[in-house]
Enzyme design. Structure first.
Site, PDB file in Angstrom:
ATOM      1  N   PHE A   1       0.846  -1.106  -0.004  1.00  0.00           N
ATOM      2  CA  PHE A   1       0.263   0.013   0.039  1.00  0.00           C
ATOM      3  C   PHE A   1       0.827   1.173  -0.077  1.00  0.00           C
ATOM      4  CE2 PHE A   1       0.504  -1.025   4.400  1.00  0.00           C
ATOM      5  CZ  PHE A   1       1.125   0.237   5.142  1.00  0.00           C
TER       6      PHE A   1
ATOM      7  N   HIS B   1       6.077  -7.031  12.314  1.00  0.00           N
ATOM      8  CA  HIS B   1       6.132  -6.141  11.011  1.00  0.00           C
ATOM      9  C   HIS B   1       5.037  -5.491  10.770  1.00  0.00           C
ATOM     10  CE1 HIS B   1       3.950  -8.928   9.069  1.00  0.00           C
ATOM     11  NE2 HIS B   1       4.093  -8.758   7.755  1.00  0.00           N
TER      12      HIS B   1
END
Length: 397
Positions: free
Chosen positions: A164, A326
């Site tokens: 994204f 993450h």
């Protein structure tokens, strides 16, 4: 929380997550990893979930060996973020034009640039090593050589899935650019090739899971993999850097009157291998869905397309091999998300965010992810929060 230790065959499994909340298939993957003869440590992050080949959110430290499936097929995937001089007051009420301009500048999905992006056009772009990097393509596996033109044109592109681009606001209403991508198709093809090569090797035939096939130090196969691995990790880093430069160009043009300036870019891999030393031993540390969080290291831990994300600073916890999560981590598969949620749910959960709200991204709905606040809370001994961000624009492939 500090970690919970679960017994493993060769090493204990240190978990910054409640083992009872982790899917059985993911726990079995972790137990399988703990049987590897070369393993020296295994740490599990709070965003842990089942992954293809190896568990997402796992940090595997091995001596003299590396498992290509434990890196994953998106070699070097990671995050970049930068704070701008803009504030929320500088943004227009309708952000659809800005989203469109970003989508014009940065190809998404399987898209690529019509021509290679020339990094010398960007002021301040670190071009040292650029020609050497592409020159080293001659040394990667012959199996992917025919993909060179695609690799050149995909440099500076976003991809699909959970990748994204976002425009975010922090708690002081400062505007940030944040993006998530990796080594694109060339990284996947290199990973697939080497995973296949590893599975053919005699020393891997007795493993409990063929996906955990490894390369062993001082062999030609290991040398070839390391060469291609580190090249793909560099590709991913350049890919994010070019997208960030393209983004800054768009922001400068769209906000000319503001004369926008940018801070120092924060960038971190979260699917990669690093050579690190622990307890007097040189180890190959594989992070799949984990970032390095050494003392003072800046990192990025995103949520989902409708929730907050965090800029963090590592605390240097050696028990986790200086690692942290993450992201939020999925709590359900893509197919399960598509079955459970509708586009109406997506619209509701991304209210206030300028983004796609169609069936093509329902599998990325916030409800498919773990709560990011809880994930951050579970790793307070791994990182400290520097800034909390909330997106106002989200671009997905």
């Amino acid at each position: 929380m500090s970690y919970v230790e679960v017994p493993g065959a060769k090493v204990p499994i240190r978990m910054w997550a409640d083992p009872t909340t982790v899917e059985d298939v993911a726990m079995q993957q972790l137990r399988n990893v703990a049987t590897l003869p070369w393993i020296k440590g295994l740490a599990v992050m709070p965003d842990v979930h089942y992954g293809k080949g190896a568990t997402v959110g796992s940090v595997i430290a091995m001596h003299g060996a590396v498992c290509p499936a434990a890196v994953g097929v998106d070699i070097g995937c990671g995050m970049s973020a930068v704070k701008t001089s803009l504030t929320a007051n500088d943004l227009p009420g309708d952000l659809s034009r800005l989203r469109s301009k970003i989508e014009e500048a940065i190809p998404v999905g399987r898209g690529m640039h019509d021509d290679a992006v020339d990094p010398t056009r960007f002021h301040g772009f670190a071009t040292a090593g650029w020609e050497d990097f592409w020159g080293r393509f001659e040394g990667v596996a012959d199996a992917v050589k025919f993909r060179q033109q695609r690799a050149v044109r995909q440099m500076g592109t976003l991809g699909a899935g959970n990748h994204f681009w976002e425009l975010c606001l922090d708690s002081d209403n400062s505007v940030w650019i944040m993006l998530h991508s990796g080594s694109r198709n060339i990284g996947k093809e290199l990973a697939d090739f080497h995973i296949g090569e590893a599975q053919k090797l005699p020393h891997n035939q007795g493993l409990v899971d063929r996906d955990l096939a490894v390369f062993i130090a001082e062999t030609p196969q290991m040398a070839a993999y390391r060469n291609d691995l580190f090249w793909a990790q560099e590709y991913a880093k350049y890919n994010r850097a070019i997208m960030m430069a393209l983004s800054q160009d768009v922001i400068r043009r769209e906000f000319k009157k503001a004369k926008v300036t940018f801070g120092e870019v924060i960038s971190c891999h979260h699917n990669y291998v690093a050579e690190e030393r622990y307890d007097g031993m040189d180890l190959l540390v594989t992070r799949k869905g984990a970032i390095r969080a050494g003392s003072g290291d800046y990192g990025i831990i995103p949520g989902s397309m409708g929730t907050g994300s965090y800029i963090v600073k590592g605390l240097g916890n050696a028990a986790s091999f200086n690692s942290a999560s993450h992201g939020a981590g999925r709590k359900m598969s893509r197919n399960a998300a598509k079955r459970k949620f509708s586009t109406r749910d997506l619209e509701e959960q991304t209210r206030g965010v300028e983004c796609r709200k169609d069936s093509g991204v329902v599998d990325e709905i916030p409800g498919a992810y773990k709560p990011i606040e809880k994930v951050i809370e579970q790793q307070r001994d791994l990182v400290e929060v520097v800034a909390k961000l909330k997106q106002v624009v989200c671009v997905k492939g």
